[in-house]
Design a protein around this motif. Structure first.
Motif, mmCIF file in Angstrom:
data_model
loop_
_atom_site.group_PDB
_atom_site.id
_atom_site.type_symbol
_atom_site.label_atom_id
_atom_site.label_comp_id
_atom_site.label_asym_id
_atom_site.label_seq_id
_atom_site.Cartn_x
_atom_site.Cartn_y
_atom_site.Cartn_z
ATOM 1 N N ARG A 93 0.841 -1.211 0.000
ATOM 2 C CA ARG A 93 0.000 0.000 0.000
ATOM 3 C C ARG A 93 0.872 1.256 0.000
ATOM 4 N NH1 ARG A 93 -3.507 2.702 -2.081
ATOM 5 N NH2 ARG A 93 -4.528 4.245 -0.797
ATOM 6 N N ARG A 94 1.938 1.250 0.789
ATOM 7 C CA ARG A 94 2.867 2.390 0.797
ATOM 8 C C ARG A 94 3.432 2.627 -0.599
ATOM 9 N NH1 ARG A 94 5.227 -0.122 5.157
ATOM 10 N NH2 ARG A 94 7.040 -0.586 3.912
ATOM 11 N N THR A 95 3.834 1.556 -1.245
ATOM 12 C CA THR A 95 4.411 1.661 -2.579
ATOM 13 C C THR A 95 3.406 2.228 -3.577
ATOM 14 O OG1 THR A 95 5.901 -0.173 -2.118
ATOM 15 C CG2 THR A 95 5.523 0.360 -4.439
ATOM 16 N N GLU A 96 2.153 1.778 -3.493
ATOM 17 C CA GLU A 96 1.109 2.291 -4.388
ATOM 18 C C GLU A 96 0.934 3.797 -4.218
ATOM 19 O OE1 GLU A 96 -1.767 -1.698 -4.323
ATOM 20 O OE2 GLU A 96 -2.292 0.055 -3.121
ATOM 21 N N ILE A 97 0.853 4.233 -2.985
ATOM 22 C CA ILE A 97 0.638 5.654 -2.710
ATOM 23 C C ILE A 97 1.828 6.489 -3.169
ATOM 24 C CG2 ILE A 97 0.420 7.373 -0.868
ATOM 25 C CD1 ILE A 97 -1.293 5.313 0.654
ATOM 26 N N LEU A 98 3.028 6.053 -2.806
ATOM 27 C CA LEU A 98 4.219 6.833 -3.164
ATOM 28 C C LEU A 98 4.421 6.884 -4.675
ATOM 29 C CD1 LEU A 98 6.617 5.718 -0.305
ATOM 30 C CD2 LEU A 98 5.485 7.937 -0.577
#
Length: 163
Positions: A93-98
């Motif tokens: 999820r962090r990767t998607e947002i960033l």
């Protein structure tokens, strides 16, 4: 639960859009910003594709709205780049947002620079009425401050040369 979340998003965006006057309770503005940021961290971009365009629509309505939108973008970017964020959400999820934030940098940076130009124009504009100038400068300075805060948080996502 989904309809309640949609209603909450709508209400928070309405608070930004109405621009809750500076004399009104500051906590209403703060909570609306926090609600949008928290939902965005869980839904954007997959389940809330229109977030950034909607924020941009709200921001051009006036100084108060623009300042609130800059607070949303600042808090969102800051949350997405701080160490707590790294442990609060799963790595995927962090990767998607960033990844999506980096894709949106041009859009966000253009909006920031547009507001800084507008603020600068208001601040340096000659005026024969000191009281009227003071009235316009206060909101302009507030918007400039929140916009610079947003740009500062973007710095963690990209090199300064990109901005």
């Amino acid at each position: 639960a989904t309809s309640e979340k949609e209603e909450l998003k709508g209400t928070a965006l309405e608070v930004l859009e109405s621009g809750v006057r500076p004399n009104d309770a500051r906590f209403i503005q703060t909570k609306a910003v926090a609600i949008i940021v928290e939902i965005a961290k869980r839904e954007w971009p997959q389940l809330w594709e229109g977030l950034f365009p909607r924020l941009e629509e709200i921001a051009v309505r006036g100084m108060i709205q623009a300042s609130l939108v800059m607070h949303v973008l600042h808090d969102f970017c800051e949350d997405c780049t701080n160490s707590e964020f790294n442990s609060a959400l799963p790595p995927r999820r962090r990767t998607e947002i960033l990844t999506e934030l980096r894709r949106s940098l041009d859009q966000v940076a253009r909006l920031c620079f547009k507001f800084l130009e507008s603020c600068f124009g208001l601040i340096i504009a000659p005026s024969t009425d000191e009281a009227q100038w003071q009235q316009s400068v206060g909101p302009a300075l507030s918007l400039a401050e929140s916009t610079l805060g947003c740009l500062e948080s973007l710095n963690d996502l990209c090199p300064v040369q990109t901005l």
